[in-house]
Scaffold this motif. Sequence first.
Motif, short mmCIF file in Angstrom:
data_model
loop_
_atom_site.label_atom_id
_atom_site.label_comp_id
_atom_site.label_asym_id
_atom_site.label_seq_id
_atom_site.Cartn_x
_atom_site.Cartn_y
_atom_site.Cartn_z
N VAL A 166 0.84 -1.20 0.00
CA VAL A 166 0.00 0.00 0.00
C VAL A 166 0.87 1.24 0.00
CG1 VAL A 166 -0.11 0.04 2.54
CG2 VAL A 166 -1.84 1.27 1.22
N GLY A 167 0.34 2.32 -0.54
CA GLY A 167 0.96 3.63 -0.36
C GLY A 167 1.42 4.29 -1.64
N ASN B 82 4.64 12.03 -3.16
CA ASN B 82 4.44 10.78 -2.43
C ASN B 82 5.83 10.25 -2.04
OD1 ASN B 82 3.96 8.15 -1.55
ND2 ASN B 82 2.16 7.94 -2.84
C1 7RM Z 1 -3.41 4.44 2.28
C2 7RM Z 1 -2.65 5.68 1.86
C3 7RM Z 1 -3.01 8.18 -0.69
C4 7RM Z 1 -2.32 8.22 -2.03
C5 7RM Z 1 -3.23 7.85 -3.16
C6 7RM Z 1 -2.22 7.36 -4.20
C7 7RM Z 1 -1.17 6.67 -3.36
C8 7RM Z 1 -1.90 4.57 -2.15
C9 7RM Z 1 -1.52 3.04 -3.66
C10 7RM Z 1 -1.19 4.31 -4.20
C11 7RM Z 1 -0.63 3.30 -6.21
C12 7RM Z 1 -1.37 1.88 -4.48
N1 7RM Z 1 -3.23 6.87 2.17
N2 7RM Z 1 -1.43 5.23 -3.24
N3 7RM Z 1 -1.95 3.25 -2.39
N4 7RM Z 1 -0.75 4.43 -5.48
N5 7RM Z 1 -0.92 2.07 -5.76
N6 7RM Z 1 -1.64 0.64 -4.05
O1 7RM Z 1 -1.60 5.55 1.29
O2 7RM Z 1 -3.64 9.30 2.02
O3 7RM Z 1 -1.42 8.55 2.66
O4 7RM Z 1 -2.09 8.35 0.38
O5 7RM Z 1 -1.25 7.27 -2.06
O6 7RM Z 1 -1.66 8.46 -4.86
O7 7RM Z 1 -4.00 8.94 -3.57
S1 7RM Z 1 -2.59 8.32 1.85
#
Ligand code: 7RM
Length: 645
Positions: free
Chosen positions: A385-386, A520
């Motif tokens: 995740v993330g 990110n």
């Molecule tokens: C749970 C979390 C959210 C943002 C989201 C995306 C990126 C999260 C994935 C991902 C590609 C994934 N919450 N993101 N999971 N991108 N594949 N499996 O991360 O609010 O901190 O972030 O993270 O851009 O909008 S968060």
Amino acid sequence: MSSVAKFKPAADFVSKAHIKSLDEYQKLYDESIKNPDAFWTKKAEDLHWFKKWDKVVDFDFRKGEVKWFIGGKTNVSYNCLDRHVLAGHGAKTALIWEGNDPTESKTYTYAELLTEVKKCANVLKAHGIKKGDRVCLYMQMIPELAISMLACTRIGAIHSIVFGAFSSESLRDRINDSSCKMLITQDSGVRGVKQDIPMKINADAAVAECPSIEKILTVKRTGHKVDMQSGRDIYWHDEIAKVNDDCPAEEMDAEDPLYILYTSGSTGKPKGVLHTTGGYIVYASLTHKYVFDYHEGDVYWCTADIGWVTGHSYIVYGPMANRAITMMYEGVPNYPDYGRFWQIVEKHKVNIIYTAPTAIRALMKEGTSWPEKHDLSSLQLLGTVGEPIKEADWNWYNEIIGKKRCPIVDTWWQTETGGILITPLPGATATKPGSATLPFFGVQPVILDEQGNELEGEAQGLLAIKAPWPAMLRTVYGDHDRFMQTYFSRFPGYYFTGDGARRDEDGYYWITGRVDDMLNVSGHLIGTAEVEGAIGRTEGVAEAAVVDFPHEIKGQGIYAYVTMMTGVEADDATIKAINESVTKHIGPHAKPDKIQFTPALPKTRSGKIMRRILRKIAEGAVDQLGDTSTLADPTVVESLVSQRK
Ligand code: 7RM
């Protein structure tokens, strides 16, 4: 783009899975969309309700209104604890806490955890905390953090967790934004080689400017001496010793607030994402059960910090509502060495591990000898995740950690969504490295073009969600206009995610990353505006622009372009001061990886910084700068390129 090799779940995994085939998934998914009332009624009935709801869902995205299980009364702490104890499962393990030091760990049964939570709740009550009050939790990964969360929810107080690495200024702003009445913290923290993270010192500095805080409750973690202000500061162990363990759970309305969690915005200050009670716990528990194919007795480890949403939903609330054995780790992946994660897996016979691509990359870089030292045969399922996961990293996770026996669930979701929205179901969905695959039950993703038209079939565009799901945020705390602006105004009638996505020939979703000014970094979102603001507060700095660039471990690194005031020369001291300012105003995780001083930034005639150009330079694609003719001064590009870091 052509289809990539699909990884089908192995027959022995499928035979015991909750959902055993794509057909079964499809059938349930169709039901959940055609008849959400019936679908969610059945799922919500698995939980305990003091009073059943009158209506399942009511919403109007154009007005930013969403309500689930209307009229229902429930309690999250009751569902995570009392329900299991009353059903005779009190002796089962609830929480395994693994300390930073490999010799330190502790377990709590459901009955023990319930007792601790009731006592903590009584401490909160004794110090004036009532239903609806906000309580800020600023802690490292210690059991008292989970206990405090459950104690808040038990009495209807709204917790607001601030990640333990945030600076005192970030803490102060978050406390003030939601006028928290109490702060729970610890004397100091232990994490990796750091043996004395100054939690109480930071808390004191923050609270000096937080008029709403009446009490600071401090857990002794290290025993290091801290200042205790009389009348305001109290120790956890003193207070716990004064109360009994009799504390009934408050009957909460399904739509009563559960918690606030701050997340960076693309502009302005962080947003206090507000989650409510009924829908959240139904969705967190259901996704935990199906996505991780959780079965009684499985040892489940989510490596996230509880300071982020992943820890809220998938260390504490989802797993505990499912009576899972959930693990909580205080340290970091490389302490005392790069084998720590795998040593923990072996020690606790972990069956399910849920981590982030950034951790996988960091461990992968150190080679296969670390995982090879440990028995990983307990593992059955891997999750990520993330951020998007690259194919090479996915393959390493699959081959070296999962030994090609464990399905991988790449779960896409956000702080705002409260739970996983796009994900494989491990017994049903064949996976493709890098794709989060298909929507969870009840979730209706769409891909929109810039004009807001829904694109059908194979398509690439902006990811939005067409209908509500139970765990979605209900507002931005204290700023409903911002909630409307951020999520519902660009495409009326949809929840806009801020992410780009592609849908392939199998209907699988591939998240392409943020389409707004968000970075990110190691799976954590940071607004470029926040970092620019912090850099801009450094003495002598005139202006800063921040963009991302590909970073081997962090996924995205932070590249800062900085212009100094006329007549001021930048030197090493400036770089140091910039880093200090970012650490002070945000936290060390937001420090730039690269700083380039430049006499000017590329701006349009209307004064807008052209980030597209800065991003291309940062990533080294200097031959792809595109049209620079609209710049007020096109010559700045040359100097930017030649001075590239
Ligand atoms: C749970 C979390 C959210 C943002 C989201 C995306 C990126 C999260 C994935 C991902 C590609 C994934 N919450 N993101 N999971 N991108 N594949 N499996 O991360 O609010 O901190 O972030 O993270 O851009 O909008 S968060």
